[in-house]
Design an enzyme around this catalytic site. Sequence first.
Site, PDB file in Angstrom:
ATOM      1  N   GLU A 100      61.551  15.151  38.988  1.00 19.17           N
ATOM      2  CA  GLU A 100      60.885  14.461  39.777  1.00 19.17           C
ATOM      3  C   GLU A 100      61.289  12.824  39.840  1.00 19.17           C
ATOM      4  OE1 GLU A 100      59.557  15.427  42.776  1.00 19.17           O
ATOM      5  OE2 GLU A 100      60.222  17.376  42.249  1.00 19.17           O
ATOM      6  N   SER A 478      12.351  61.527  49.636  1.00 15.39           N
ATOM      7  CA  SER A 478      11.399  62.039  48.181  1.00 15.39           C
ATOM      8  C   SER A 478      11.324  61.147  47.206  1.00 15.39           C
ATOM      9  CB  SER A 478      11.666  63.529  47.843  1.00 15.39           C
ATOM     10  OG  SER A 478      11.629  64.451  48.966  1.00 15.39           O
TER      11      SER A 478
END
Length: 832
Positions: A100, A478
């Site tokens: 870069e 239950s």
Amino acid sequence: MVSKPAPSTSRPLRRWLLRAAYAFLALMFAGVAAFAVSWSVLSRNADSFLTLFALRVPKTITKVLDQNGNVLGVFAEEHRVVIPYGDIPKAYINALVATEDADFWHHHGIDYRGVARAGFNFIISFGRRKEGASTLTMQLIRTVTAKRERRLFSGGLKRKIQEMILARKVEKAYTKKQILEMYANEVYLGGGRYGIEAAAEYYFGKTAPQLAPEECALLAGLVQNPNWYNPYNPDPKARLAAKARRDHVLLRMAKAGYLSPQEASQLMDKPIRLARENAQEESVAPYVLEEVRKYLYEKYGRDQVLNGGLEVTTTIDSYMQEAANKAVQQGLRVVDRRRGFRKDAVQFVNDPEGTQLPGWKRYFEVGDDVQGVILGWSRGNAEVRIGPSHLEVPAAAFAWAGKDIQKLLPRGAAPLFLVKTAEDGTPKTLELDQEPLVQGALMAIDPKTGEIRAMVGGYDFNQSKYDRALQAQRQVGSTMKAFVYGAAFTAGKTPATIVEDVPTRFLDASDYATITHADGTKDYKPLRPGVKPYEPHNYEMDFWGPIPIWEAIRDSRNVPAVRTLDDTGVLNVIDYARKCGIEGALPPYPSLALGSADMTLREMVRAYGTISNDGLQTPEPFFIKKVVDRNGRVLESHSGAATEQVVDPQSTFQLIQCLQGVATQGTGAGASALQWPVAGKTGTTDQYTDAWFLGFSTRITCGVWVGLDEKKTLYHGADGGHVALPIWVDFMKAALPTTPKEDFTAPPGMEWADIDDVTGLQATAATTGRVLHLAFKPGTVPKSGSDAAAIKKIQDARAKAPSQPVEIRMWGMPQQPEAPKPVDLAGSDPNG
């Protein structure tokens, strides 16, 4: 006569060239002047830009951790983890500079040669050739300010000059290492990741210091075009482009002297190895993360959560959570298959050989789902195409779907398949599958603290974010019986107390008048039209006669439960449930004993946690233990401890003994496979719409619910023991070994006795059935022993029970002042 020489053709050309040169110089002069003026004007605001640059706070992620510090997930606008320069690999720095900004270590923020070259090429190409000429410092400024003006004469030139001015200022204010540190933490590297640390974890499953040189080169290459060069891009060309870009970076590093040609060549030969080939970042606990997110948003605000760098420590155990995910998904898939194959969910294609279906390009692993196109059938086996692969799928892989599968799935059908084996990302063996419609939920807590160790709110969070563990209110069946018998033991009954399992009809005293005849018989006359009696039935529509409570709980007998509710007092049962942790509505009707009330899994797990905790109330289940800001300051912390003795520990232990019977010999006997001291209760509602199992050891309380989001039948026989219990067992197989193996211990002062399971009396030589070793509160051990007469009396009563007349009981429900209309005692009884 001497003739005149012909005029030279070179003079006009010279004049034209001279004018062009003057024009070019004028243009250059004007450009330089304009540049100088712009520089002067824009420099006036440079200091304010620099101040903002210096004071900025990089956006950082909020991390959500499990109890051991493992990352469960993150909340972020920009997924970034800031690290110091010393943790940035040297190879990454070299790769950035080589690719870069080759003169980075020497320039002062501006590459003047690059600027001149870019300007000259722009002019001579009449604006067609544009070069960036941006240094790493200028790129950093552009990244931080996040403004990219692309049109030259509408802001682009101005923007470029500003960047150059700021670059000079930044280079004077910061060292080169500081600039690179900021750049490495700010730059976008694809996949929603900002900075090298977040990118290293995302692409390679490593921290930045662990990156290899070729991995650093790949990340440096992403800077130019992070979306296209992203190696997770499903386009095969993108994977090739990513490798080509990485190799270009390696060559630049060699040219700059950071690598030798031999080293660069060796690194270029290495393949790209990623952390997760499919780039699927599904959290191990998505439903938990969603609850944490909603809480944090409400308390701290969205911006603080997404950008403020909070660290949230939760109560979740990642190992248990993964076990819960697996148990729920596999269990729901089994239940859904029992409901039958759904042809209406199958896609059909017109071109079986040429069709390309979504998802075929990904890297497949065992357990993945994928559509496959049926090309034909031969000898019961199917030829299935997945992309370029042709697989022979045996008939056994379709067996669960029924006998007519070849008619249901002819050529051109594209059903869902489960990948059973895979090789290098390609499926090798398949099994017919379908996306479950059945939903489920699981929650596991530490009953002593209320800390949630694992939670699953549904089959797939991506399909449905509705959390069935926290939000769904369903009839509990239950599982409610635990509170009925817990209250009964508190009131003085024991596991050996005989209860009648006989035909029983309940009439509300406020709706029926009692008429007593001269002979002592009674009739009952309804006081208003429309009232109905309540007549509970057992699961098998039979009656067993007199049985001990221990047996009534073990086999989940309905009639004894309702009679016990009546004997104990419905308000006492409600009070007991409230003390355990039930917060939802508990209608005071007979059907309450059978679980007609709607409750959440969360409150049921808490209530069973109180039972497992010997009557010490389990704290409200919670997720968040601690929240810390980015500077390490603790914003809040939470802890829980069961300290309030809300129900009698001796009565609670009697209940635990009965629930152990359920888990070893009764409706939950599948739990015996764990070979661990556990207790629990199954639950099934009318028409098989809801299936439950609530169970616990001394250290873990876990509940499972299974059903459809609409209250519809799963399938006939889909009770809690066959649907919810297997999921519970699969989870507990993984979770229990992480805790101490402990027996449930009786509180001090309890008395033990061997009990005849037929008569409920002390076992003697006359006892021919099972002997129960039970604990009793002081003074409640049966006084007499079982003998032949007592045994015969019980056996005779049991033989007569199915055919004896219905017993009428008046239900003493308190008057409801606001209820002028008749009360239907059956209510919404889940057991019919």
